[in-house]
Enzyme design. Structure first.
Site, PDB file in Angstrom:
ATOM      1  N   ASP A  65    -100.248  57.597-144.009  1.00 53.47           N
ATOM      2  CA  ASP A  65     -98.969  56.962-143.692  1.00 53.47           C
ATOM      3  C   ASP A  65     -97.880  58.003-143.921  1.00 53.47           C
ATOM      4  O   ASP A  65     -97.636  58.419-145.062  1.00 53.47           O
ATOM      5  CB  ASP A  65     -98.758  55.758-144.604  1.00 53.47           C
ATOM      6  N   TYR A 156     -79.276  54.103-127.419  1.00 53.65           N
ATOM      7  CA  TYR A 156     -80.410  54.649-128.170  1.00 53.65           C
ATOM      8  C   TYR A 156     -79.898  55.100-129.534  1.00 53.65           C
ATOM      9  O   TYR A 156     -80.021  56.263-129.910  1.00 53.65           O
ATOM     10  CB  TYR A 156     -81.038  55.825-127.436  1.00 53.65           C
TER      11      TYR A 156
END
Length: 257
Positions: A65, A156
């Site tokens: 992760d 964005y």
């Protein structure tokens, strides 16, 4: 062309699907052994088995992760233990933009913070963990997958800044690491024909509209990105560092900067 990658050792962060998987496949076809990682163990193992059978190279799956510094350190240590070294780092493990609202008034602060933790800090931590091995060998290649939102405006407000930050990271790291024989570059992908984007474009009309954004009138493929990355990862790319290569199929060519 012989890219002289035979025997090289590559760590592909986010290598179980999409662009990362295509890059791992291409590097392995060129003779590199690869470690791939993701959070999904079952998908990761299935991909490793598939690529190992297809390429006849060693493909090592390690669950990791990249929002967790300890997980990144463990990933790098296990990769070195499995392969003996890391010559090439591909940073491709981050959320694909477009799945959540990023408009000025609607975007959530939590998404921006999560994106920077995952993409900028994740990429930076992976680079910092890997480079001691490259410095020891006085050679290395780092390729960061950024995104087209870094160079265009619009709604964005997380994808753009996080991808722009990857460009700055790339350029700054190239200045720091060049003296050690380490080249650092980034890629701007366009709209890529991957599992994630296919799942979002649920009908043929949506696919046609996306394809029409490109002068090529089609989506680019993950394999087309992988071909460029494989060259950047090779000894033949010795004179290219601190740069960003646009692999967009022409999307954004009307943007001047």
């Amino acid at each position: 062309m012989d890219l002289k990658l035979s025997g090289k050792k590559a760590l592909i962060v986010g290598g179980s699907r999409g662009i990362g998987k295509a890059i791992a496949r291409q590097l392995a076809l060129e003779g590199a052994d690869c470690t791939i990682c993701s959070r999904n163990e079952s998908t990761l193992k299935a991909t490793a088995e598939e690529l190992a059978q297809e390429t006849n190279r060693n493909i090592y799956p390690i669950v990791a992760d990249i929002t967790d510094p300890a997980s990144i350190q463990n990933l790098v240590e296990q990769s070195v233990a499995a392969m003996g070294n890391i010559d090439i780092l591909i940073n491709s493990g981050a959320r694909v933009g477009g799945g959540e609202s990023e408009d000025f008034h609607g975007i959530k602060d939590e998404l921006i913070l999560k994106d920077f933790e995952e993409k900028y800090m994740g990429y930076f931590r992976c680079m910092r963990a890997v480079t001691p091995y490259m410095i020891e060998n006085n050679w290395g290649r780092i390729i960061n997958i950024s995104g087209l939102a870094a160079r265009i405006g619009g709604n964005y407000f997380s994808s753009g800044p996080r991808n722009a930050s990857v460009v700055h990271l790339t350029k700054s790291a190239s200045l720091e690491l060049g003296k050690h024989g380490i080249n650092v570059n980034a890629i701007y992908p366009g709209i890529v024909d991957t599992e994630t984007n296919r799942s979002r474009m649920t009908n043929e009309e949506a696919l046609r509209q996306a394809a029409a954004l490109s002068p090529l009138n089609r989506l680019i493929t993950a394999e087309e990105i992988a071909y460029v990355v494989a060259f950047l990862a090779s000894p033949l790319s010795a004179s290219i560092t601190g740069d960003v290569i646009s692999v967009t199929g022409g999307i954004g060519n009307n943007v001047y900067y």
